[in-house]
Write a protein that holds these residues in place. Structure first.
Motif, short mmCIF file in Angstrom:
data_model
loop_
_atom_site.label_atom_id
_atom_site.label_comp_id
_atom_site.label_asym_id
_atom_site.label_seq_id
_atom_site.Cartn_x
_atom_site.Cartn_y
_atom_site.Cartn_z
N MET A 110 25.01 37.06 99.77
CA MET A 110 24.68 37.55 101.10
C MET A 110 24.03 38.93 101.03
N ALA A 111 24.54 39.78 100.15
CA ALA A 111 23.98 41.12 100.00
C ALA A 111 22.52 41.05 99.57
N TYR A 112 22.20 40.10 98.70
CA TYR A 112 20.81 39.99 98.21
C TYR A 112 19.91 39.29 99.23
N HIS A 113 20.40 38.21 99.84
CA HIS A 113 19.58 37.38 100.73
C HIS A 113 19.83 37.70 102.21
N LEU A 114 20.36 38.86 102.52
CA LEU A 114 20.80 39.17 103.89
C LEU A 114 19.72 38.90 104.93
N LYS A 115 20.14 38.19 105.97
CA LYS A 115 19.27 37.93 107.11
C LYS A 115 20.08 38.12 108.39
N LEU A 116 19.69 39.10 109.18
CA LEU A 116 20.40 39.37 110.43
C LEU A 116 19.58 38.84 111.60
N PRO A 117 20.25 38.34 112.64
CA PRO A 117 21.71 38.34 112.89
C PRO A 117 22.46 37.14 112.30
N ASP A 118 21.75 36.26 111.57
CA ASP A 118 22.41 35.04 111.07
C ASP A 118 23.61 35.35 110.18
N ASP A 119 23.52 36.45 109.43
CA ASP A 119 24.56 36.76 108.44
C ASP A 119 25.54 37.83 108.90
N LEU A 120 25.72 37.96 110.19
CA LEU A 120 26.72 38.92 110.68
C LEU A 120 28.14 38.49 110.31
N TYR A 121 28.31 37.19 110.08
CA TYR A 121 29.59 36.68 109.58
C TYR A 121 29.38 35.98 108.24
N TYR A 122 30.46 35.83 107.52
CA TYR A 122 30.50 35.11 106.24
C TYR A 122 29.85 33.75 106.42
N TRP A 123 29.06 33.34 105.45
CA TRP A 123 28.34 32.07 105.55
C TRP A 123 29.27 30.92 105.95
N GLY A 124 28.84 30.17 106.95
CA GLY A 124 29.53 28.94 107.31
C GLY A 124 30.74 29.12 108.19
N GLN A 125 30.92 30.30 108.79
CA GLN A 125 32.08 30.49 109.68
C GLN A 125 31.79 31.60 110.69
N ASP A 126 32.63 31.67 111.71
CA ASP A 126 32.45 32.70 112.74
C ASP A 126 33.57 33.74 112.68
N ARG A 127 33.96 34.11 111.49
CA ARG A 127 34.92 35.17 111.25
C ARG A 127 34.56 35.84 109.93
N LEU A 128 35.22 36.95 109.62
CA LEU A 128 34.97 37.79 108.45
C LEU A 128 33.58 38.44 108.56
N GLY A 129 33.54 39.51 109.38
CA GLY A 129 32.32 40.27 109.56
C GLY A 129 31.77 40.81 108.24
N SER A 130 30.44 40.82 108.13
CA SER A 130 29.78 41.07 106.84
C SER A 130 29.53 42.55 106.57
N LEU A 131 30.54 43.39 106.72
CA LEU A 131 30.35 44.81 106.47
C LEU A 131 29.96 45.08 105.02
N VAL A 132 30.67 44.46 104.06
CA VAL A 132 30.39 44.70 102.64
C VAL A 132 29.00 44.20 102.26
N PRO A 133 28.59 42.96 102.61
CA PRO A 133 27.22 42.54 102.28
C PRO A 133 26.14 43.41 102.91
N ILE A 134 26.35 43.86 104.15
CA ILE A 134 25.34 44.70 104.82
C ILE A 134 25.20 46.03 104.10
N LEU A 135 26.33 46.68 103.80
CA LEU A 135 26.27 47.96 103.06
C LEU A 135 25.76 47.73 101.65
N GLY A 136 26.13 46.60 101.04
CA GLY A 136 25.62 46.27 99.71
C GLY A 136 24.11 46.09 99.72
#
Length: 522
Positions: free
Chosen positions: A45-71
């Protein structure tokens, strides 16, 4: 006396640094010998990040992507690999949360105890340290909000105007970021809201000549919290709207399922307390030892609190009750959760309960004095040490095991390619070099041999990231990994509405068997 205190503080600081370095050496994503596809998803996710699609962990609507976004931001400015970016961000958040939490402590002993349980946690809670889990970011945001609120309370008469409202806004913003990262933060928010209502009630009832001024200030504070909360709620709604999958994680188990959860947890607790091992291992022994010490602490703490309830009552930190009830309510919410039951009562979901319980226990210890404090301190320190000694053997080994990412570097020899396998070997296969490799779990709805006409399903079975599927299928060479889903490599196989034809002989890489395929021309 001052020299002794200085030496003690230096030794404590050295020990804390040693524990943090040992934790980083063992659990940081690029150094760990034990990362999985769950962890690898944050790297990808950190490498292929696409917002807003990747605001959450792939395949679910929980676990906000703070680490991938900062990464992802780190990758833009630093010449490091994606797995290193998320590993550094993860530990920076852990360390920042650690400093915020320990600002609530008064003694070096308390800080050392917390260092042990936080950076070398009991084996069932090491998810606290791993990427692909919400806890580092969630706990940092909660701890920072508590620290800011502590300053707000202590200096409420000194801080005025814009500075006061900025501080209040930052508190609410951090709580909503924590809620985005983990829905479980709602427990903390509800408890803090209760504290806020008590504070407002106190201001309204307080007899004072400046009461009208205080009430006017209180109205602006409430308006501030309301506006920032609405914005925070809209952001979370926006993130969930763009999630690739929506699922109800808050559903409750049936009464029979809840009773089964309680029985299984109780049986496991009794077996642990009574040192009943299926196979004797040092980690199992220390787990039982820790459980016994925690039981001694709970009994002792209850006895001390009851004995001193009327005479010389214990003066607890203002944050003890917040943390204690966070742990209790969290436990009460998790036990009847159907999600917990579905996932075989995985104890990693109890990580916030674990951290908040230890925080409350340490604050209780610091409220004591004299011989009682020393005895409780010994019990808690011993329990924390025993907890850390339940860690996997490689944590304390002088010879370090080969990191997973180093083993997976062999896959880079495939060159620019797509990879299809089972979930647990798919995403991890790309973790060494996501710029070169594209990976996805196999299509559960596919067949072999290929059908004459292949209709595209609305969503391929077993897949978290649709974009990843497209990148894999655009590759000139696609490698399949032989596992349970694929007993042998067929001449042709249907995957994601394409017919793949075998294009070479199987090969062994990184402990897996790969075979090349190409897409059959339409």
């Amino acid at each position: 006396m001052n020299n002794f205190k200085r030496i003690t503080n230096i030794l404590a600081s050295f020990l804390i640094c040693l524990i943090v370095l040992l934790s980083f050496r063992s659990y940081a994503a690029h150094l760990s010998p034990d990362i999985s596809s769950d962890n690898a998803i944050h790297v990808l996710m950190a490498y292929h990040l696409k917002l807003p699609d990747d605001l959450y962990y792939w395949g679910q609507d929980r676990l906000g992507s703070l680490v991938p976004i900062l990464g992802h931001l780190a990758l833009k400015i630093l010449p490091i690999r994606p797995i290193e970016a998320v590993a550094y961000i993860q530990y920076l958040l852990l360390i920042a949360g650690f400093f915020c939490f320990t600002r609530l402590f008064k003694t070096s002993v308390a800080t050392i105890i917390f260092t042990l349980i936080y950076f070398l946690p009991q084996i069932y809670f090491f998810a606290l340290l791993t990427v692909g889990q919400p806890y580092a970011g969630q706990l940092f945001c909660i701890s920072f909000a508590i620290l800011l609120l502590d300053r707000f309370i202590q200096a409420s008469d000194k801080i005025q105007g814009v500075q006061k409202h900025i501080l209040l806004s930052l508190i609410v913003v951090n709580l909503f970021i924590a809620l985005w990262i983990s829905d479980f933060t709602i427990v903390t928010i509800v408890l803090l809201a209760g504290m806020g209502i008590q504070y407002a009630d106190r201001v309204i009832r307080e007899p004072s000549e400046i009461k009208p001024t205080k009430i006017a200030s209180l109205k602006f504070e409430i308006l501030n919290v309301a506006i920032v909360s609405i914005i925070g709620g809209l952001f979370i709604g926006y993130a969930k709207y763009h999630a690739s999958t929506r699922r109800n994680y808050s559903s409750l188990s049936s009464p029979e399922e809840t009773i089964e959860v309680i029985q299984r947890l109780w049986t496991a607790l009794i077996r642990t307390l009574t040192f009943q091992f299926e196979i004797f291992q040092p980690g199992a022994f220390f787990l039982s030892l820790q459980a016994g010490l925690i039981a001694i602490f709970l009994i002792s703490a209850t006895f001390i609190a009851l004995r001193r309830r009327h005479k010389n009552p214990i003066i607890l930190s203002r944050w003890f009750h917040l943390l204690f009830w966070n742990a209790i309510l969290g436990l009460m919410i998790l036990i009847p959760s159907h999600w917990l039951y579905q996932n075989d009562i995985n104890l990693r979901y109890f990580v916030p309960v674990y951290v908040f319980f230890w925080m409350a226990a340490i604050l209780f210890f610091e409220s004591l004095d004299g011989a009682t404090a020393r005895k409780i301190g010994v019990v808690l320190t011993s329990a924390a040490i025993a907890s850390s000694l339940t860690s996997p053997p490689y944590v304390f080994a002088f010879k370090k095991l080969e990191p997973t990412v180093q083993r997976m570097q062999a896959v880079e020899s495939l060159g620019q390619a797509g990879i299809i396998g089972e979930y647990w070997t798919s995403y991890i296969s790309c973790v060494a070099n996501p710029a070169l490799l594209n990976c996805t779990p196999y299509d559960h709805k596919a067949k072999t041999p290929c059908r004459p006409k292949v209709k595209r399903p609305k969503r391929p079975g077993g897949v978290r990231c649709i974009r990843c599927v497209d990148r894999v299928m655009e590759s000139d060479l696609i490698y399949l990994i032989q596992e349970n889903w694929l007993a042998t490599f067929p001449t042709e196989i249907e995957q994601f509405r394409h017919c793949l034809q075998k294009a070479g002989e199987p090969m062994q890489l990184a402990g897996f068997t790969f075979a090349p395929y190409t897409k059959r021309p339409d």
